[in-house]
Design an enzyme around this catalytic site. Structure first.
Site, PDB file in Angstrom:
ATOM      1  N   ARG A 193      58.094  42.911  33.136  1.00 39.32           N
ATOM      2  CA  ARG A 193      57.954  42.499  31.742  1.00 39.32           C
ATOM      3  C   ARG A 193      58.458  43.567  30.796  1.00 39.32           C
ATOM      4  O   ARG A 193      59.057  43.276  29.779  1.00 39.32           O
ATOM      5  CB  ARG A 193      56.487  42.205  31.417  1.00 39.32           C
ATOM      6  CG  ARG A 193      55.942  40.997  32.127  1.00 39.32           C
ATOM      7  CD  ARG A 193      54.465  40.899  31.922  1.00 39.32           C
ATOM      8  NE  ARG A 193      53.829  42.085  32.507  1.00 39.32           N
ATOM      9  CZ  ARG A 193      52.552  42.239  32.707  1.00 39.32           C
ATOM     10  NH1 ARG A 193      51.717  41.315  32.338  1.00 39.32           N
ATOM     11  NH2 ARG A 193      52.069  43.324  33.267  1.00 39.32           N
ATOM     12  N   HIS A 215      54.516  34.151  36.256  1.00 37.73           N
ATOM     13  CA  HIS A 215      54.630  34.232  37.720  1.00 37.73           C
ATOM     14  C   HIS A 215      55.467  33.072  38.258  1.00 37.73           C
ATOM     15  O   HIS A 215      56.339  33.262  39.113  1.00 37.73           O
ATOM     16  CB  HIS A 215      53.243  34.161  38.387  1.00 37.73           C
ATOM     17  CG  HIS A 215      52.353  35.321  38.125  1.00 37.73           C
ATOM     18  ND1 HIS A 215      51.072  35.157  37.650  1.00 37.73           N
ATOM     19  CD2 HIS A 215      52.533  36.654  38.290  1.00 37.73           C
ATOM     20  CE1 HIS A 215      50.501  36.346  37.545  1.00 37.73           C
ATOM     21  NE2 HIS A 215      51.365  37.274  37.911  1.00 37.73           N
ATOM     22  N   SER A 257      47.885  38.048  33.639  1.00 38.46           N
ATOM     23  CA  SER A 257      46.656  37.394  34.096  1.00 38.46           C
ATOM     24  C   SER A 257      45.450  37.916  33.318  1.00 38.46           C
ATOM     25  O   SER A 257      44.542  37.155  32.969  1.00 38.46           O
ATOM     26  CB  SER A 257      46.442  37.634  35.593  1.00 38.46           C
ATOM     27  OG  SER A 257      47.457  37.013  36.346  1.00 38.46           O
ATOM     28  N   LYS A 305      39.241  46.089  43.666  1.00 33.61           N
ATOM     29  CA  LYS A 305      39.353  45.323  42.427  1.00 33.61           C
ATOM     30  C   LYS A 305      38.330  44.194  42.389  1.00 33.61           C
ATOM     31  O   LYS A 305      37.964  43.646  43.417  1.00 33.61           O
ATOM     32  CB  LYS A 305      40.758  44.703  42.305  1.00 33.61           C
ATOM     33  CG  LYS A 305      41.825  45.654  41.828  1.00 33.61           C
ATOM     34  CD  LYS A 305      43.155  44.960  41.770  1.00 33.61           C
ATOM     35  CE  LYS A 305      43.561  44.674  40.354  1.00 33.61           C
ATOM     36  NZ  LYS A 305      44.896  44.058  40.288  1.00 33.61           N
TER      37      LYS A 305
END
Length: 159
Positions: free
Chosen positions: A91, A18, A129, A42
């Protein structure tokens, strides 16, 4: 013309991947707003306030970066902040499919916003993460994955 962009994410927690994207965006644009997006569906390991504070510690060397949070639509937040674009890091191809859908939805809701994709540095391609949280919770070494400024905070929470 001042070009303001937004780097949205959950940042639970922020990783070196990040930081790489944020630093690169900061070198390209006049102002970068790192916005912690809140999704009430979440379950997070860190509160929004903790995530904002961790990010602030990690980007304090970047004078054109500010940190904020939002629990609304990203397209509306971008409109409020007069943002030129949303910057997202990619990514792998699997990231692209999801991010492309989000970019189209944001464009539909806010015609003036663009989404720009920055490909990750090869050294961070695998980094997420979720992976950091899993390794830390099992007592693994995450020092190569997260900024030094928040390493201890993450370990203390996830051990």
């Amino acid at each position: 013309m001042n070009k303001c962009v937004i780097c949205p994410g959950s940042y639970d927690p922020i990783t070196l991947g990040h930081i790489d994207i944020i630093e690169r965006a900061a070198s390209l644009f006049d102002k970068v707003i790192v916005v912690v997006m809140i999704n009430y569906k979440k379950k997070y390991s860190f509160s929004v306030e903790e995530r904002v504070e961790m990010i602030k510690k990690c980007v304090s060397h970047l004078s054109n970066v500010e940190v904020d949070f939002s629990d609304g639509l990203l397209s509306e937040y971008a409109k409020e902040k007069n943002a030129y674009a949303i910057v997202k890091g990619l990514r792998a191809m699997s990231d692209f499919e999801y991010e492309f859908q989000m970019a189209l939805a944001n464009k539909k809701m806010n015609k003036s916003i663009e989404t720009l994709f920055l490909t990750t540095n090869a050294e961070f391609m695998y980094l997420s993460s979720s992976m950091v949280k899993q390794i830390a919770s099992m007592g693994g070494d995450i020092s190569d994955f997260v900024p030094k400024a928040i390493h201890k905070d993450i370990i203390e929470r996830l051990k």
